[in-house]
Structures are given as structure tokens and as C-alpha cells.
Design an enzyme around this catalytic site. Structure first.
Site, PDB file in Angstrom:
ATOM      1  CB  CYS A 146      -6.475  -1.820  -3.782  1.00 24.37           C
ATOM      2  SG  CYS A 146      -5.548  -0.332  -4.063  1.00 24.37           S
ATOM      3  CG  HIS A 159      -2.139   4.443  -2.109  1.00 24.68           C
ATOM      4  ND1 HIS A 159      -2.815   5.167  -3.071  1.00 24.68           N
ATOM      5  CD2 HIS A 159      -2.412   3.142  -2.382  1.00 24.68           C
ATOM      6  CE1 HIS A 159      -3.486   4.346  -3.860  1.00 24.68           C
ATOM      7  NE2 HIS A 159      -3.253   3.105  -3.466  1.00 24.68           N
ATOM      8  CB  CYS A 165      -0.893   0.040   1.238  1.00 24.41           C
ATOM      9  SG  CYS A 165      -1.853  -1.440   1.559  1.00 24.41           S
TER      10      CYS A 165
END
Lengths: 124, 276
Positions: free
Chosen positions: B237, B194, B190
Site C-alpha cells: 500500500c 479507506h 490511509c
């Protein structure tokens, strides 16, 4: 039981060996057809998808996560290093927090496909 | 100078990412570093602005998004959610009280009795099953609509996740670990997309910042053409990075939500939101 364990360990060791073996760059001058094939793989979203992160001459809407793919022969005098980088050998994982997937190591591309893409990228 | 600072910060974050679940992990220090990282990365964007997702990175896209938010496609879903809520009002009031504006802000929280993270959607379904009603599916439809109705009523309140026990800290650490660990065929975490590369483009899609990720859910995505929960997005995702997704409302995703919501503490709840 112990022999079974040994068997398992040997199998693991062998598969580990196979998985971590890098491939060898093609030595011969690639044909125009190979380069064209490499370009297709590089632009394909489900294969190389190089454009997701890298600007490439002739590619539309590239991402900007990685550097533009230009002057590749200057940046990689040794073509083998570029093959290793795309394949994803552990010693090439030097960029901190790099997004680049280990294409060969994780089976995203076959070894042949890695070589074909490299042949194309090396013309840039 | 700026570059040196960025490198130092990204190294800091990557060290954060790779350090083991040591007892020394302090969520509040994490959160401060998280905010400082995004401040250093984009000095012109204030932390409060990240609740609007990737649109903060492009004036053009922000203008388009703001236009879409004037008559947002999720309005019907909020109405549906209100109708559904009122249909079983007595049941919900027993669980959540009579003020619908005071519900969303309580979630996610760590329940000390069950030693689990409780999400808003989890609480809605538990409330239903405890009363003998059928639970809703986790990712879209009624559960997302009710969640949207409750979020809409809580708009402007601030995310306020508390960690007050070792067990809660352990759940936070699990979520934090998940967030930072590369996975799937693409070997992505992640954090790589991000945090480290937020604001950059993958093809023409801008990677959003993890700061503010949980504030605007559920979202109406143009791609879905309907409303979906945060855990539906988590699944998508993970599929994108060719990792095997966990189930919506699994412990793994609830811990991830707990971590992500903590990172967004102090930011305004602005759900439901419209997203590409």
C-alpha cells in the site's frame, strides 16, 4: 558552527523558495501536438494518471473519486488557477480530504509536464 | 440532508485526523465515530459486513468473490500451516497452549512488560527463536501459512483488542496518527482512501473500508498468487502511494495494526481471505 548554521538556514530558505514557487500558465494557444502530448501524460498511469480519479472523454475505466473533467474553461476562467491546482500550490488545497496529489510540488511531474497537461485539460 | 450529514461527518473525521495526540483521545469514542461514519456513508451496509472488504460495495464482485471462496485458493496454505505447526507442536504448545482455536483472538495485544504491541506473527517467531528454532521470513511462506491455520481455527470469534494502560494508549495513538497523516509523493493517508473515499473507484479498483481491514488476514491475493500477511499488504500500500515503506513487523506497522484492529473490535475473524 554558527556560520555553518546560517549557511544551512540560507540553503533551506532558498530551496523552500524554489519548491514553493508556482509556475506560470502558457499564454499562447497550445499546438495540437502539445495537446496530444498532454493527453498522453494525463492518461499515463505513471505520470498524470488523471483517469485514476476523474472521468475524461475518451478515457476507459476512469475512477470516480474526483469530478469528471468537463467544462474546464467554465470552471476555471483563469487558466493560471488550473495550473496552480494541478501543480499543488498550498492555497489551492481547499477540498477537505482531497486525494489529489500536488503533482508539481511533490515532483510527480516536471513543471513543463504540468503545463502540457493543463493545456490538454483546458480543452475539455 | 444526507449530503449535509456526510459533510459534517467527514469534517468530524478530518478533525479527528488533524487533532494532535491529546490526552483526551478515547479509543472507544474513536471506534464509535468510525462505525457511525460508515453507517452514514452507506446506510444499507451494516458494520459487520465490512469484514468482506471492498466486495460489499458491488453485488457483481461480491458474487464472484463468494464463488471463489467456495473452493478458495488458500486451502492448501491452511494445510501447510497445520503441518508446519504440528511439526514443532511441543514448542508451540508451550507458547500458545493446546487449543489452536484460542490463539488468533488474543492478537494483537499490548505487552505491558516490553511496552510493545505483540502481533500473532511476532509471537510465532518469538516462540521459535526462544526455543532455538530459526525464525521465518515476515511476509509470506511459512509464517503466513501458520497464521492462516490459526485464523481458520478462530473463524467466527470476535476481534477483542484491549487498551488498559497509558503505554498501550500511546501505541494506539501512534498507530492512529500514522493512519491519518498524509505521506509519500502522492500525499495520501490511509484515511483518505479507506475512510473518506472508501467505496469509490481508483480506475477500476474499489477502495475498501478500513473498518474490518484486519479481520481477514492473512490473505491470498490473486495479484500475489500466494498468501501474504497484513504487514506485507501495508508495504504494498505504501509503495502504491510512493512512500518509503517501513519494514514488516516494525514498531510503526505493529502500532498501525493495533489501531486498525481496535477499530474492528467486535467484528468476526474471517481469515484467511481471498482478495483480488
Amino acid at each position: 558552527m554558527i556560520s555553518k548554521m546560517k549557511h544551512l538556514l540560507a540553503a533551506l530558505a532558498i530551496s523552500g523558495f524554489v519548491i514553493s514557487t508556482p509556475i506560470t500558465a502558457t499564454a499562447a494557444e497550445p499546438s495540437a501536438a502539445t495537446i496530444e502530448e498532454g493527453k498522453k501524460l494525463a492518461f499515463s498511469r505513471s505520470k498524470g494518471n488523471c483517469l485514476a480519479c476523474h472521468a475524461i472523454k475518451g478515457g476507459s475505466m476512469p475512477g470516480n473519486i474526483g469530478p469528471a473533467l468537463v467544462a474546464m474553461k467554465l470552471r476555471f476562467p483563469d487558466k493560471q488557477k488550473l495550473v496552480d491546482k494541478i501543480w499543488g500550490t498550498p492555497e489551492t488545497q481547499t477540498v477537505p480530504n482531497s486525494m489529489m496529489p500536488p503533482f508539481g510540488r511533490h515532483g510527480i511531474l516536471t513543471d513543463d509536464e504540468v503545463n502540457t497537461i493543463t493545456d490538454y485539460i483546458y480543452t475539455l | 440532508m444526507k449530503k449535509t450529514l456526510l459533510i459534517a461527518l467527514s469534517l468530524g473525521v478530518s478533525m479527528l485526523a488533524t487533532s494532535s495526540m491529546a490526552a483526551t483521545i478515547d479509543p472507544e469514542t474513536d471506534r464509535q465515530q468510525f462505525i457511525e461514519f460508515f453507517k452514514a456513508k452507506n446506510p444499507n451496509i451494516s458494520p459487520e459486513e465490512y469484514i468482506n472488504g471492498a466486495y460489499v460495495y458491488s453485488a457483481d464482485k461480491m458474487a464472484q468473490w463468494e464463488a471463489a471462496e467456495e473452493f478458495p485458493p488458500y486451502l492448501d496454505a491452511i494445510d501447510e500451516g497445520e503441518a508446519l505447526y504440528n511439526k514443532d507442536l511441543a514448542v508451540y504448545q508451550k507458547c500458545f497452549g493446546s487449543d489452536v482455536s484460542k490463539i488468533r483472538v488474543k492478537y494483537p495485544y499490548f505487552d505491558e512488560a516490553s511496552k510493545q504491541v505483540v502481533t500473532l506473527e511476532g509471537a510465532i517467531n518469538k516462540c521459535r527463536t526462544d526455543a532455538g528454532l530459526k525464525p521465518y521470513g515476515w511476509k509470506k511462506g511459512p509464517i503466513a501459512q501458520i497464521s492462516a491455520y490459526l485464523a481458520d481455527n478462530a473463524r467466527g470469534q470476535k476481534i477483542d483488542v484491549k487498551i488498559e494502560s497509558d503505554a498501550a494508549l500511546a501505541a494506539y495513538n501512534k498507530g492512529r496518527d500514522f493512519f491519518n497523516k498524509p505521506r509519500g509523493q502522492f500525499n495520501l493517508s490511509c484515511a483518505k482512501c479507506h475512510v473518506d473515499n472508501s467505496g469509490r473507484n481508483a480506475r477500476s479498483n474499489t477502495l475498501s473500508a478500513a473498518l474490518g481491514h484486519t479481520t481477514h488476514f492473512p490473505v491470498f491475493r490473486a495479484k500475489w498468487q500466494n498468501l501474504g500477511t497484513l504487514h506485507r499488504r501495508y508495504e504494498g500500500c505504501q509503495k502504491n502511494i510512493r512512500a518509503k515503506p517501513y519494514k514488516a513487523q516494525s514498531e510503526t506497522y505493529r502500532d498501525l495494526e493495533f489501531f486498525q484492529a481496535y477499530m474492528s473490535n467486535g467484528l468476526e475473524i474471517n481469515g484467511p481471505g481471498y482478495r483480488e
